[in-house]
Scaffold this active site. Structure first.
Site, PDB file in Angstrom:
ATOM      1  N   THR A 123       2.210  -7.921   6.525  1.00  9.38           N
ATOM      2  CA  THR A 123       3.410  -7.143   5.575  1.00  9.38           C
ATOM      3  C   THR A 123       4.504  -7.695   6.481  1.00  9.38           C
ATOM      4  OG1 THR A 123       2.013  -5.298   5.399  1.00  9.38           O
ATOM      5  CG2 THR A 123       4.358  -4.921   5.388  1.00  9.38           C
ATOM      6  N   LEU A 140       3.928  -2.702  11.466  1.00  9.54           N
ATOM      7  CA  LEU A 140       3.729  -3.096  10.254  1.00  9.54           C
ATOM      8  C   LEU A 140       2.406  -3.885  10.360  1.00  9.54           C
ATOM      9  CD1 LEU A 140       7.303  -4.340   8.728  1.00  9.54           C
ATOM     10  CD2 LEU A 140       5.876  -2.157   8.277  1.00  9.54           C
ATOM     11  N   ASP A 141       1.543  -3.864   9.339  1.00 10.86           N
ATOM     12  CA  ASP A 141       0.564  -4.725   9.212  1.00 10.86           C
ATOM     13  C   ASP A 141       0.908  -6.203   9.286  1.00 10.86           C
ATOM     14  OD1 ASP A 141      -1.069  -2.467   8.819  1.00 10.86           O
ATOM     15  OD2 ASP A 141      -1.330  -3.106   6.505  1.00 10.86           O
ATOM     16  N   LYS A 142       0.040  -7.123  10.224  1.00  8.25           N
ATOM     17  CA  LYS A 142       0.296  -8.331  10.482  1.00  8.25           C
ATOM     18  C   LYS A 142       1.050  -9.302   9.015  1.00  8.25           C
ATOM     19  CE  LYS A 142      -2.918 -11.192  11.414  1.00  8.25           C
ATOM     20  NZ  LYS A 142      -4.139 -11.839  12.313  1.00  8.25           N
TER      21      LYS A 142
END
Length: 251
Positions: free
Chosen positions: A98, A94-96
């Site tokens: 997110t 997951l994106d940081k």
């Protein structure tokens, strides 16, 4: 079928924890600000196509690697969680900035079985996001190819006909008015897992995410990207693991 939900939780903590589990898999809570920057060391294709690290974003100055938490909290019980060559058992990223649910394998067998499920597009991944403007209400597919490029010192995912195939399904849309802005609360499903895929697709569609200053979004009342992985479902060979987690307090 096993369905365990965290919907009654009043507050998601700032530290990771186990949302639910089966004999072979764990669903972890990843708070915003925690990075997931791992890949399979032996996979030549991943070395060639590994997406860039998010070196340009932060959440209130924090940045903590989720794999370190996995080693510390799970490594003693599950040997794969100590194995850097297999991403410490972490099955996706997951994106940081997110938050939401993330899958981790307990065993080597489950890891490879789950990877097959990802490759076959048999993993259900639902996200909730808040976008600027009013998206069309009907479900639709965003399938513009995406290319990862460096912009102003940071990495971005931009629409490019020569980019990699990307599929984002806009599933549910609710129109809202907040602080004088017209915005859309959106549920999306992923058909692929490209770098910043949701952010890149919705920005190209003219509806950047609220709080996403790197993609043209803004909002003084939202201090992070409004993107949350709220539902995951997978069958890794011992029945369906499904989890849902509500929005964290900051969203």
């Amino acid at each position: 079928l096993m369905l365990e939900q965290e919907q009654q939780r009043q507050q998601q903590p700032s530290q990771p924890h186990v949302l639910c589990e089966r004999s072979s898999l764990l669903a972890l809570w990843k708070p915003a600000g925690w990075t997931v920057s791992v890949f399979e060391a032996f996979d030549d294709d991943s070395l060639q196509q590994q997406e860039p690290e998010e070196v340009f974003e932060s959440v209130e100055g924090t940045e903590q690697p989720l794999q370190e938490w996995v080693v510390e909290q799970l490594g003693a019980a599950y040997p794969i969680c100590n194995d850097s060559s297999l991403a410490y058992g972490l099955l996706h990223r997951l994106d940081k900035n997110t938050s939401g649910a993330l899958l981790c394998a307990k065993t080597y067998e489950a890891y490879f079985h789950a990877k097959l499920q990802f490759a076959a597009r048999r993993v259900l991944k639902h996200y909730v996001c808040l976008c600027h403007g009013l998206l069309p209400m009907s479900p639709r597919l965003l399938d513009v190819p995406l290319h990862t490029t460096r912009v102003h010192g940071g990495w971005r995912s931009v629409a490019d006909p020569t980019g990699r195939k990307a599929r984002t399904i806009v599933d549910v849309v609710v129109h809202l008015g907040l602080s004088g802005q017209l915005i859309s609360l959106v549920q999306v499903k992923l058909g692929t897992g490209r770098y910043h895929q949701i952010r890149g697709h919705l920005t190209h569609d003219g509806h950047p995410l609220v709080g996403d200053i790197h993609y043209g979004g803004f909002a003084h009342w939202c201090h992070r990207v409004f993107l949350h992985a709220h539902r995951l479902a997978i069958d890794a060979g011992d029945g369906i693991l499904e989890t849902r987690c509500p929005l964290p307090p900051e969203l």
